[in-house]
Motif scaffolding. Structure first.
Motif, PDB file in Angstrom:
ATOM      1  N   TYR A 129       5.415   1.224   6.446  1.00 23.34           N
ATOM      2  CA  TYR A 129       4.826   2.070   5.413  1.00 23.34           C
ATOM      3  C   TYR A 129       5.601   1.859   4.115  1.00 23.34           C
ATOM      4  CZ  TYR A 129       2.596   4.629   9.251  1.00 23.34           C
ATOM      5  OH  TYR A 129       1.849   4.974  10.346  1.00 23.34           O
ATOM      6  N   TYR A 156       5.856   2.771  -0.264  1.00 26.21           N
ATOM      7  CA  TYR A 156       5.531   3.810  -1.230  1.00 26.21           C
ATOM      8  C   TYR A 156       6.072   3.427  -2.607  1.00 26.21           C
ATOM      9  CZ  TYR A 156       5.703   6.327   3.252  1.00 26.21           C
ATOM     10  OH  TYR A 156       5.547   6.713   4.564  1.00 26.21           O
ATOM     11  N   SER A 173       0.914   5.312  -1.449  1.00 24.90           N
ATOM     12  CA  SER A 173       1.454   4.824  -0.181  1.00 24.90           C
ATOM     13  C   SER A 173       0.538   3.729   0.344  1.00 24.90           C
ATOM     14  CB  SER A 173       1.604   5.956   0.835  1.00 24.90           C
ATOM     15  OG  SER A 173       0.348   6.555   1.098  1.00 24.90           O
ATOM     16  N   TYR A 191      -0.255   1.128   3.819  1.00 26.73           N
ATOM     17  CA  TYR A 191      -0.057   0.872   5.246  1.00 26.73           C
ATOM     18  C   TYR A 191      -1.146  -0.036   5.739  1.00 26.73           C
ATOM     19  CZ  TYR A 191      -0.073   1.746  10.292  1.00 26.73           C
ATOM     20  OH  TYR A 191      -0.068   1.594  11.647  1.00 26.73           O
ATOM     21  N   SER A 246      -3.036   3.984   1.543  1.00 21.84           N
ATOM     22  CA  SER A 246      -3.233   5.093   2.453  1.00 21.84           C
ATOM     23  C   SER A 246      -3.498   6.391   1.703  1.00 21.84           C
ATOM     24  CB  SER A 246      -2.014   5.244   3.349  1.00 21.84           C
ATOM     25  OG  SER A 246      -2.174   6.311   4.243  1.00 21.84           O
ATOM     26  N   GLU A 247      -2.725   6.597   0.654  1.00 19.51           N
ATOM     27  CA  GLU A 247      -2.878   7.801  -0.157  1.00 19.51           C
ATOM     28  C   GLU A 247      -2.440   7.477  -1.577  1.00 19.51           C
ATOM     29  OE1 GLU A 247      -0.099  10.942   0.512  1.00 19.51           O
ATOM     30  OE2 GLU A 247      -1.411  12.494  -0.292  1.00 19.51           O
ATOM     31  N   PRO A 255       4.552   7.884  10.003  1.00 18.68           N
ATOM     32  CA  PRO A 255       5.742   7.337   9.379  1.00 18.68           C
ATOM     33  C   PRO A 255       6.966   8.200   9.628  1.00 18.68           C
ATOM     34  CG  PRO A 255       4.375   8.412   7.736  1.00 18.68           C
ATOM     35  CD  PRO A 255       3.615   8.448   9.017  1.00 18.68           C
TER      36      PRO A 255
END
Lengths: 114, 123
Positions: B31, B33, B48, B50, B55-56, B109
Motif C-alpha cells: 500500500y 500513500y 492511497s 493499492y 484506492s482512496e 493495510p
C-alpha cells in the motif's frame, strides 16, 4: 468523517520532568490510533500505535499511550523527558479497513527547558 | 532497517510547470500513500494506491494530480501544472498487508511508514 484534536499547540517541559500530550479523536467506530514524531527537517517517525487489545501501548524512546474509549482519547506520556525529545508530535487516526489515509491532528510542539 | 526514501529532498519550480516527486517504498509493502504538509499546518492525506490503482483520494487530489507505479520499486506523484498553493512538504508512505479482512474483504493495510519528504517550492 474522522477528526483529531490536539488541544495544545505548544508545551514546555523541563528536562527530566514528566510529559503528557493530549489527543482526542472523533470517529464512529473503533479506530486505529497512532502517534508520530517529527524533528525539524525530518520525516514522520512512528512512536506507537493502537489497533486492539491492551489499551496501554508502549512505544519507542520510552513513550506510552493509553486508549480511553469513553473519553475518545489517546494521550501520549513519558515519565522523564530528555532534551532530544524536543520535536513536533502528531496524533493520527485511521479507519480499520481499506487503504485509507490517516487523519492527523495539528500537532503539539514540545519544547524542553534545561 | 528498511525505510521509505524520497527524491529530491527539495524541488523549486515555476508556477505552471509540471513536477514529479519520487518515492521508493519499503520493498515488501503493498500500500502506498501521498500526504502533504503546508508550512505550519497539519499533515493532509492526498491519495492511497493499492494493486496498481487508486484506492482512496481526498478532495485535495484533483485533476492536476496523478500517481503512478512505473516499475516494481518507484511510486510517483505528478503535479501537472503547479500553483503557488502547492508549495508544501510532500510525504510518501507505505504499509504492508496484515492479511484477510473480516468478511472476506481482502487484505488490510498495516502501519504506515513515512519517508523524509520532498519540500516543493512553487515560485
Amino acid at each position: 468523517a474522522q477528526s483529531v484534536t490536539q488541544p495544545d499547540i505548544h508545551i514546555t517541559v523541563s528536562e527530566g520532568a514528566s510529559l503528557e500530550l493530549r489527543c482526542n479523536y472523533s470517529y464512529g467506530a473503533t479506530p486505529y490510533l497512532f502517534w508520530y514524531v517529527q524533528s525539524p527537517g525530518q520525516g514522520l517517525q512512528l512512536l506507537l500505535k493502537y489497533f486492539s487489545g491492551d489499551t496501554l501501548v508502549q512505544g519507542i524512546k520510552g513513550f506510552e499511550a493509553e486508549f480511553k474509549r469513553s473519553q475518545s482519547s489517546f494521550n501520549l506520556r513519558k515519565p522523564s523527558v530528555h532534551w532530544s525529545d524536543a520535536a513536533e508530535y502528531f496524533c493520527a487516526v485511521g479507519r480499520r479497513r481499506g487503504a485509507d489515509g490517516l487523519t492527523f491532528g495539528k500537532g503539539t510542539h514540545l519544547i524542553i527547558q534545561p | 532497517e528498511p525505510e521509505v526514501t524520497q527524491t529530491p529532498s527539495h524541488q523549486v519550480t515555476q508556477m505552471g510547470q509540471e513536477v514529479i516527486l519520487r518515492c521508493v517504498p519499503i520493498s515488501n509493502h503493498l500500500y502506498f500513500y501521498w500526504y502533504r504538509q503546508i508550512l505550519g499546518q497539519k499533515v493532509e492525506f492526498l491519495v492511497s494506491f493499492y494493486n496498481n490503482e487508486i484506492s482512496e483520494k481526498s478532495e485535495i487530489f484533483d485533476d492536476q494530480f496523478s500517481v503512478e507505479r512505473p516499475d516494481g520499486s518507484n511510486f510517483t506523484l505528478k503535479i501537472r501544472s503547479t500553483k503557488l498553493e502547492d508549495s508544501a512538504m510532500y510525504f510518501c508512505a507505505s504499509s504492508e498487508a496484515l492479511g484477510s479482512a473480516a468478511g472476506g474483504g481482502g487484505s488490510v493495510p498495516d502501519t504506515q511508514y513515512f519517508g523524509p519528504g520532498t519540500r516543493l517550492t512553487v515560485l
